[in-house]
Design a protein around this motif. Structure first.
Motif, PDB file in Angstrom:
ATOM      1  N   GLN A 225      38.770  -0.352  50.723  1.00  0.00           N
ATOM      2  CA  GLN A 225      40.213  -0.178  50.846  1.00  0.00           C
ATOM      3  C   GLN A 225      40.749   0.962  50.001  1.00  0.00           C
ATOM      4  O   GLN A 225      41.638   1.701  50.437  1.00  0.00           O
ATOM      5  CB  GLN A 225      40.924  -1.486  50.477  1.00  0.00           C
ATOM      6  CG  GLN A 225      40.587  -2.637  51.410  1.00  0.00           C
ATOM      7  CD  GLN A 225      41.373  -3.892  51.096  1.00  0.00           C
ATOM      8  OE1 GLN A 225      42.535  -3.830  50.707  1.00  0.00           O
ATOM      9  NE2 GLN A 225      40.736  -5.041  51.264  1.00  0.00           N
ATOM     10  N   SER A 226      40.230   1.152  48.817  1.00  0.00           N
ATOM     11  CA  SER A 226      40.726   2.238  47.962  1.00  0.00           C
ATOM     12  C   SER A 226      40.383   3.592  48.563  1.00  0.00           C
ATOM     13  O   SER A 226      41.214   4.515  48.551  1.00  0.00           O
ATOM     14  CB  SER A 226      40.144   2.105  46.559  1.00  0.00           C
ATOM     15  OG  SER A 226      38.728   2.188  46.589  1.00  0.00           O
ATOM     16  N   LEU A 227      39.178   3.730  49.100  1.00  0.00           N
ATOM     17  CA  LEU A 227      38.787   4.992  49.721  1.00  0.00           C
ATOM     18  C   LEU A 227      39.581   5.238  50.999  1.00  0.00           C
ATOM     19  O   LEU A 227      39.994   6.367  51.280  1.00  0.00           O
ATOM     20  CB  LEU A 227      37.286   4.992  50.011  1.00  0.00           C
ATOM     21  CG  LEU A 227      36.709   6.287  50.617  1.00  0.00           C
ATOM     22  CD1 LEU A 227      37.021   7.482  49.729  1.00  0.00           C
ATOM     23  CD2 LEU A 227      35.207   6.155  50.832  1.00  0.00           C
ATOM     24  N   LEU A 228      39.825   4.179  51.775  1.00  0.00           N
ATOM     25  CA  LEU A 228      40.614   4.322  52.995  1.00  0.00           C
ATOM     26  C   LEU A 228      42.049   4.753  52.680  1.00  0.00           C
ATOM     27  O   LEU A 228      42.628   5.580  53.390  1.00  0.00           O
ATOM     28  CB  LEU A 228      40.624   2.998  53.770  1.00  0.00           C
ATOM     29  CG  LEU A 228      39.399   2.728  54.647  1.00  0.00           C
ATOM     30  CD1 LEU A 228      39.399   1.280  55.122  1.00  0.00           C
ATOM     31  CD2 LEU A 228      39.359   3.679  55.836  1.00  0.00           C
TER      32      LEU A 228
ATOM     33  N   GLN B 284      46.163   8.899  52.711  1.00  0.00           N
ATOM     34  CA  GLN B 284      47.184   9.719  52.050  1.00  0.00           C
ATOM     35  C   GLN B 284      46.923  11.199  52.285  1.00  0.00           C
ATOM     36  O   GLN B 284      47.864  11.977  52.549  1.00  0.00           O
ATOM     37  CB  GLN B 284      47.205   9.424  50.554  1.00  0.00           C
ATOM     38  CG  GLN B 284      48.422   9.981  49.838  1.00  0.00           C
ATOM     39  CD  GLN B 284      49.701   9.325  50.314  1.00  0.00           C
ATOM     40  OE1 GLN B 284      49.795   8.100  50.382  1.00  0.00           O
ATOM     41  NE2 GLN B 284      50.695  10.135  50.664  1.00  0.00           N
ATOM     42  N   ALA B 285      45.668  11.601  52.208  1.00  0.00           N
ATOM     43  CA  ALA B 285      45.330  13.012  52.429  1.00  0.00           C
ATOM     44  C   ALA B 285      45.661  13.427  53.865  1.00  0.00           C
ATOM     45  O   ALA B 285      46.202  14.519  54.102  1.00  0.00           O
ATOM     46  CB  ALA B 285      43.851  13.245  52.133  1.00  0.00           C
ATOM     47  N   MET B 286      45.345  12.562  54.832  1.00  0.00           N
ATOM     48  CA  MET B 286      45.632  12.880  56.231  1.00  0.00           C
ATOM     49  C   MET B 286      47.134  12.951  56.479  1.00  0.00           C
ATOM     50  O   MET B 286      47.626  13.870  57.152  1.00  0.00           O
ATOM     51  CB  MET B 286      44.996  11.830  57.141  1.00  0.00           C
ATOM     52  CG  MET B 286      43.483  11.850  57.157  1.00  0.00           C
ATOM     53  SD  MET B 286      42.783  10.421  58.015  1.00  0.00           S
ATOM     54  CE  MET B 286      43.362  10.704  59.676  1.00  0.00           C
ATOM     55  N   ALA B 287      47.886  11.993  55.930  1.00  0.00           N
ATOM     56  CA  ALA B 287      49.332  11.955  56.151  1.00  0.00           C
ATOM     57  C   ALA B 287      50.027  13.140  55.498  1.00  0.00           C
ATOM     58  O   ALA B 287      50.987  13.685  56.045  1.00  0.00           O
ATOM     59  CB  ALA B 287      49.896  10.644  55.617  1.00  0.00           C
TER      60      ALA B 287
ATOM     61  N   PRO C  14      47.637   2.597  61.621  1.00  0.00           N
ATOM     62  CA  PRO C  14      46.941   1.330  61.907  1.00  0.00           C
ATOM     63  C   PRO C  14      46.086   0.838  60.738  1.00  0.00           C
ATOM     64  O   PRO C  14      45.997  -0.370  60.495  1.00  0.00           O
ATOM     65  CB  PRO C  14      46.073   1.663  63.129  1.00  0.00           C
ATOM     66  CG  PRO C  14      46.737   2.851  63.752  1.00  0.00           C
ATOM     67  CD  PRO C  14      47.289   3.638  62.610  1.00  0.00           C
ATOM     68  N   ILE C  15      45.464   1.768  60.011  1.00  0.00           N
ATOM     69  CA  ILE C  15      44.627   1.382  58.868  1.00  0.00           C
ATOM     70  C   ILE C  15      45.473   0.682  57.819  1.00  0.00           C
ATOM     71  O   ILE C  15      45.146  -0.410  57.337  1.00  0.00           O
ATOM     72  CB  ILE C  15      43.949   2.627  58.252  1.00  0.00           C
ATOM     73  CG1 ILE C  15      43.043   3.316  59.261  1.00  0.00           C
ATOM     74  CG2 ILE C  15      43.163   2.238  57.003  1.00  0.00           C
ATOM     75  CD1 ILE C  15      42.459   4.625  58.762  1.00  0.00           C
ATOM     76  N   ARG C  16      46.568   1.322  57.455  1.00  0.00           N
ATOM     77  CA  ARG C  16      47.430   0.771  56.413  1.00  0.00           C
ATOM     78  C   ARG C  16      48.030  -0.571  56.826  1.00  0.00           C
ATOM     79  O   ARG C  16      48.208  -1.471  55.995  1.00  0.00           O
ATOM     80  CB  ARG C  16      48.520   1.790  56.081  1.00  0.00           C
ATOM     81  CG  ARG C  16      47.992   2.978  55.273  1.00  0.00           C
ATOM     82  CD  ARG C  16      49.002   4.081  55.140  1.00  0.00           C
ATOM     83  NE  ARG C  16      48.726   4.926  53.977  1.00  0.00           N
ATOM     84  CZ  ARG C  16      49.322   6.087  53.742  1.00  0.00           C
ATOM     85  NH1 ARG C  16      50.232   6.547  54.590  1.00  0.00           N
ATOM     86  NH2 ARG C  16      49.022   6.791  52.662  1.00  0.00           N
ATOM     87  N   CYS C  17      48.349  -0.698  58.111  1.00  0.00           N
ATOM     88  CA  CYS C  17      48.916  -1.967  58.582  1.00  0.00           C
ATOM     89  C   CYS C  17      47.908  -3.105  58.496  1.00  0.00           C
ATOM     90  O   CYS C  17      48.258  -4.234  58.119  1.00  0.00           O
ATOM     91  CB  CYS C  17      49.417  -1.814  60.019  1.00  0.00           C
ATOM     92  SG  CYS C  17      50.976  -0.908  60.167  1.00  0.00           S
ATOM     93  N   VAL C  18      46.667  -2.832  58.853  1.00  0.00           N
ATOM     94  CA  VAL C  18      45.647  -3.877  58.772  1.00  0.00           C
ATOM     95  C   VAL C  18      45.453  -4.313  57.324  1.00  0.00           C
ATOM     96  O   VAL C  18      45.367  -5.514  57.012  1.00  0.00           O
ATOM     97  CB  VAL C  18      44.320  -3.402  59.388  1.00  0.00           C
ATOM     98  CG1 VAL C  18      43.209  -4.414  59.126  1.00  0.00           C
ATOM     99  CG2 VAL C  18      44.472  -3.173  60.889  1.00  0.00           C
ATOM    100  N   ILE C  19      45.376  -3.357  56.413  1.00  0.00           N
ATOM    101  CA  ILE C  19      45.196  -3.681  54.996  1.00  0.00           C
ATOM    102  C   ILE C  19      46.379  -4.498  54.469  1.00  0.00           C
ATOM    103  O   ILE C  19      46.196  -5.461  53.709  1.00  0.00           O
ATOM    104  CB  ILE C  19      45.025  -2.390  54.175  1.00  0.00           C
ATOM    105  CG1 ILE C  19      43.690  -1.714  54.543  1.00  0.00           C
ATOM    106  CG2 ILE C  19      45.083  -2.676  52.681  1.00  0.00           C
ATOM    107  CD1 ILE C  19      43.489  -0.344  53.914  1.00  0.00           C
TER     108      ILE C  19
END
Length: 569
Positions: free
Chosen positions: A531-534, A539-542, A556-561
């Motif tokens: 989760q920390s790496l994701l 953040q880098a992509m956004a 979607p990644i952030r929502c699942v977490i």
């Protein structure tokens, strides 16, 4: 002055007697094949050899021969006076062009594309691909592809250009055996019927002075209509901004709805194309547009036939003076749904987003100020101007105003396009418009805005669906593509499917998106999420991606977490 290295000698460039050049026995680069040149010239006929028509001409070669050979690339470059690298780069950028070396075998005669995006995967796309593998034969290839814009009828297989809804191995085999490879044309309201019902009267009123641009602009601004392709920029304000720019001004209509879960533009185009065309022409008149380009995704072959036919009918018997209108064909690239990437594609280039500023309203198509809209936005223009801004704003629920066309797919009884009040909740949408959940399925989660819009749990099914209402939850409505998941699905599985889509569709221009989406796929496929790496990757992509694809891919990644931690613990 620097010193000359010991033992080195300098040969003056001007001293031709001391320069030895190797004389080539053959011309530099690939040799022009006379037969390929003759074939290209025959396909192009008397049409102009302009660079912006490159993609149109690549389609002619692909349609005629089922592929594009290296010899055809060389011949087309020579005929259009373009660099071979430019033609090759454009041809290989788009999914629907099969570019092969002369030494390679041509693709099989038939191509069957099976959609494996989220709605189709939920409906059994992988099982269908497995069944089709048993039908293997030399003249057919089966390819898994991203969304083809028919999510309400999943799973979908496209045989040639013929989309088979709720496809099975049996229906695919029947289409292949019967060589049914052309797209059916949906019965729609044609030009004569549309005019008989009062169509284009409003456009005539605008051009003959019965209505003036300022009153039309005020009505559109008062309606609160926002761009329905996903960005949500106020339509009337956009018209006014472009009108204030120096002429000449152009218009580009984006019908490249490649967002998984979205199919509303196709729905309206298949049924009432002239309502869209009249709205488009009124917008062009109000903004002082001199020329219009319509960009249609290649997956909508039946719609292309409708548009070509109805544009020809309109131009043959115009109700009033019309600006030049051009229909351009996409070639299978989701990124061209982004406005500047679409403009690059219309210009005959790779569909890569431009850096901003300048914005397309200032410097757009061919360098001119450009009014860009999607189909549904201008589809509502006639109704708003005839019925008034108050009619449109009177619609809505939970404090919101207007109407929204929801593309609904997934685990509901009645998937499809549902016209509903802005601000409706997903629970209300499912119960009142979609006939409830499928038998045996319990509402578990939903995507409120297609692949980019994030994922929310059923416990948050009472949030109004509209622009800005979802921002606090890390989501957005986008093009109002609602995908409903049940207890038989997982949010993490949906996120992985979506990220594979983004990785496949990234244009590759910027590193955060190109590398980030591929890295995210590997991380999401792991049994246990880092989760920390994701989050660091998200953040880098956004922050650093050039366009909305990379910026929204982490949603979607952030929502699942955040909302489904039990799935990734």
């Amino acid at each position: 002055m620097s010193k000359q290295p010991v033992g080195a000698s300098v040969i003056p460039i001007a001293d031709g007697d001391r320069i030895r050049r190797k004389v080539r026995s053959t011309p530099k680069g690939r040799a022009l094949n006379p037969q390929a040149m003759a074939e290209v010239q025959a396909l192009l006929g008397e049409d102009p050899r302009r660079a912006d028509l490159l993609i149109e001409y690549l389609h002619r070669i692909q349609d005629q021969y089922g592929h594009i050979s290296s010899s055809h690339v060389v011949a087309l470059a020579a005929e259009m006076k373009l660099a071979m690298t430019e033609v090759y780069e454009v041809a290989t950028f788009y999914h629907h062009f099969d570019v092969i070396k002369d030494s390679e075998s041509a693709p099989p005669r038939f191509t069957v594309r099976v959609c494996d995006s989220l709605a189709c995967e939920m409906a059994g796309a992988q099982e269908l691909l497995g069944q089709l593998a048993k039908l293997a034969r030399p003249d057919v290839r089966f390819v898994a592809v991203p969304c083809v814009g028919r999510c309400e009828a999943a799973p979908v297989a496209v045989v040639g250009q013929n989309p088979l809804e709720r496809a099975s191995a049996v229906t695919v085999a029947a289409a292949l055996n019967g060589q049914h490879t052309t797209a059916p044309v949906h019965e729609c309201i044609g030009f004569a019927r549309y005019r008989a019902a009062g169509g284009y009267r409003l456009l005539r009123d605008c051009l003959n002075g019965t209505r003036d641009p300022e009153s039309v602009l005020r009505t559109m601004e008062g309606s609160g209509l926002r761009g329905l392709g996903g960005a949500g920029f106020p339509a009337g304000r956009k018209w006014r901004i472009v009108r204030a720019e120096k002429a000449p001004r152009l218009m580009a209509v984006n019908i490249d709805e490649g967002e998984p879960g979205t199919f509303k533009d196709r729905y309206y185009l298949e049924r009432d194309p002239h309502r869209f065309l009249e709205g488009m022409l009124i917008a062009a008149w109000a903004a002082g547009i001199g020329e219009i380009y319509i960009y249609l995704r290649d997956e909508y072959a039946g719609c292309r036939q409708i548009l070509a036919r109805e544009l020809a009918a309109l131009q043959a018997d115009p109700p009033c003076p019309l600006p030049p209108m051009h229909l351009r064909r996409g070639a299978g690239a989701y990124i061209c749904g982004e406005e500047s990437a679409m403009i690059e594609s219309i210009e005959g280039k790779r569909g890569m987003p431009r850096l901003r500023p300048p914005y397309v309203a200032q410097v757009g198509l061919f360098g001119y100020p450009t009014l860009e809209h999607n189909l549904e936005t201008v589809y509502w223009v006639r109704d708003i101007l005839e019925k008034g801004a108050d009619w449109f704003t009177a619609q809505g629920r939970h404090g919101r105003k207007g109407l929204r066309s929801f593309s609904v797919s997934g685990r509901v009884q009645k998937p499809g396009v549902h016209l509903a009040p802005a601000g409706i909740t997903v629970r209300e949408l499912i119960d009142e418009y979609c006939g409830g959940m499928l038998t045996g399925h319990e509402f578990y989660a939903y995507l409120p805005g297609g692949a980019s819009g994030g994922i929310l749990p059923a416990a948050m099914g009472d949030v109004p669906l509209d622009f800005d209402t979802l921002n606090d939850y890390g989501c957005f409505i986008g093009s109002a593509a609602v995908i409903v998941l049940s207890h038989q699905d997982t949010a993490r599985g949906a996120a992985l499917n979506i990220m594979r889509f983004f990785a496949d569709e990234s244009c590759g221009q910027c590193t955060p998106c190109r590398v980030g989406t591929e890295k995210a796929v590997r991380l999401l496929a792991a049994p246990r999420w880092d989760q920390s790496l994701l989050e660091e990757l998200s953040q880098a992509m956004a922050d650093a991606s050039i366009c909305g694809l990379g910026q929204a891919a982490p949603n979607p990644i952030r929502c699942v977490i955040k909302y489904f931690p039990h799935e990734i613990a």
